[in-house]
Design an enzyme around this catalytic site. Sequence first.
Site, PDB file in Angstrom:
ATOM      1  N   SER A  53      12.077  -6.253   0.142  1.00 36.71           N
ATOM      2  CA  SER A  53      10.839  -5.526  -0.130  1.00 36.71           C
ATOM      3  C   SER A  53       9.911  -5.714   1.060  1.00 36.71           C
ATOM      4  O   SER A  53      10.247  -6.423   2.013  1.00 36.71           O
ATOM      5  CB  SER A  53      10.175  -6.081  -1.386  1.00 36.71           C
ATOM      6  N   LYS A  54       8.749  -5.101   0.963  1.00 33.54           N
ATOM      7  CA  LYS A  54       7.803  -5.156   2.082  1.00 33.54           C
ATOM      8  C   LYS A  54       7.439  -6.596   2.468  1.00 33.54           C
ATOM      9  O   LYS A  54       7.067  -6.847   3.604  1.00 33.54           O
ATOM     10  CB  LYS A  54       6.540  -4.387   1.728  1.00 33.54           C
ATOM     11  N   ARG A  55       7.541  -7.498   1.484  1.00 32.22           N
ATOM     12  CA  ARG A  55       7.239  -8.905   1.784  1.00 32.22           C
ATOM     13  C   ARG A  55       8.111  -9.418   2.921  1.00 32.22           C
ATOM     14  O   ARG A  55       7.747 -10.349   3.629  1.00 32.22           O
ATOM     15  CB  ARG A  55       7.550  -9.783   0.557  1.00 32.22           C
ATOM     16  N   HIS A  56       9.313  -8.862   3.048  1.00 33.93           N
ATOM     17  CA  HIS A  56      10.241  -9.335   4.077  1.00 33.93           C
ATOM     18  C   HIS A  56       9.968  -8.710   5.440  1.00 33.93           C
ATOM     19  O   HIS A  56      10.680  -8.976   6.391  1.00 33.93           O
ATOM     20  CB  HIS A  56      11.679  -9.020   3.674  1.00 33.93           C
ATOM     21  N   GLY A  57       8.969  -7.851   5.511  1.00 31.76           N
ATOM     22  CA  GLY A  57       8.713  -7.159   6.776  1.00 31.76           C
ATOM     23  C   GLY A  57       9.039  -5.691   6.607  1.00 31.76           C
ATOM     24  O   GLY A  57       8.980  -5.165   5.499  1.00 31.76           O
TER      25      GLY A  57
END
Length: 479
Positions: A242-246
Amino acid sequence: MIRARFAPSPTGYLHVGGARTALFNWLYARHTGGTLILRIEDTDRERSTEAHTQVILDGLAWLGIECDEGPYFQGEYGARHQADAERLLAEGKAYRCFCTREELEAQRARVEVTGLGFRYDRRCFRLTPAEVEERRGAGIPSTIRFLLQDEEIAWDDAVHGRISFQGRDLDDFVILRSDSTAIYNLAVVSDDIAMRISHVIRGDDHISNTPKQIALYRALGHPQPVFGHVPMILGADGKKLSKRHGATAVGDYQDQGILPAAMRNFLVLLGWAPGGDREILPEDEMIRLFSLEGIQKKAAVFDTTKLEWMNGQYLSALPAEEMLGPVQRQLARSGVAHGDRDLVPIVNAVKARSRTIIHLAEQVAVRLDPPRAALDPKGETLIRKMGPAFSANLELAARALEALDPKDWTSERLLETLKAAAAEHGLKLGDALQPIRVALTGSTVSEPVNELLAVVGRERSLRRMQEVAHQWTGGDAAA
Ligand code: GLU
């Protein structure tokens, strides 16, 4: 005849997971000599936008995934979806439901108390034809629900093998809303039938939809296609990407200077392996080797370091001339002017040590203008370790190079000169060369120093070497 499809919903950017699904479908179509169909599933009117559709089309084009048919737009087939729902209704395979949202929520709340999964209690199925007509006559809105049979619904998944559900565990799902628009599962099946899709290759997250879709194929009297559900993509921490991972949008990687061929090669290895330990796969090899059997069941991990490594491999193999456009754009973005200097030799000097176009352009910028170089920790350690010898050796090298006739400022002559100077002063070659590298690039890793000096040029190299020697005179103490 194989007919595969990619069916994105234009409700967001092109996610790397979607891009990989598109890639697998494309490879399967190319491998089998089949056809790839692009269908934009834009039935969620509130969230679908033309801008998202364009981003998806651009992303596919960038990756070199060409579709043979389409884009078709699901929103244009509303009349067919409705006709299919009405046919099922007429044949007694579906029924009208007059339950309001509130009634359904109350049913759901009761079920939650019991802890069993929600299934519609079929109260509207039990209405008599006269009751249905009466409600319709009174203008009460209704949806159409599919009547699920109590039977096994199973398929041989091309990736996971046999998967089986029981009809009684599934809900009589709505297929047509009260405004006559189709619910996802009906729209997909109706379109896949109309488009004669033979293979549905899509993400694992659709497995729970597949039994409902198979039930619809059966009810509509059409053989089901082959289904293959590709595994999820996880971040490095094992959680769903997800966006948390970049960055998760294909466009972000394009902006970061990843080459499309490298991205494609990286994506194909997320959940598929050609066998052996081959990693770099040109397009024709990928097509030749691709198979649905080769798709792994377990989730794939998105490893950004590997993507950069892969990109580095592609960058070093690509002729400098072919990356000048993106490099120039990147230089312009960072406000670096290159005047009339030929960038080809500079790009050639640094491309083997670059991870992305952005990284490559940074190194080009430093070679155009060495004072831009930032001292990295390795450079700093070297300065500290060498102490006063750092500046002394740098000055000595600068003097030797200055004595060289300007027309002899070539890679070969520079190396000869530096070797001679080191020998004359009893220095190890590395102790003579490393300070030059650090002075010109801020780092201890670069192309060979003589090549570095050649691409930076005489005036700029000498000026920078003197400046840095002066700055560090006295070794660490001057810092
Ligand atoms: N439109 C669906 C999605 O974007 C995919 C439908 C399918 O492949 O069956 O998730």
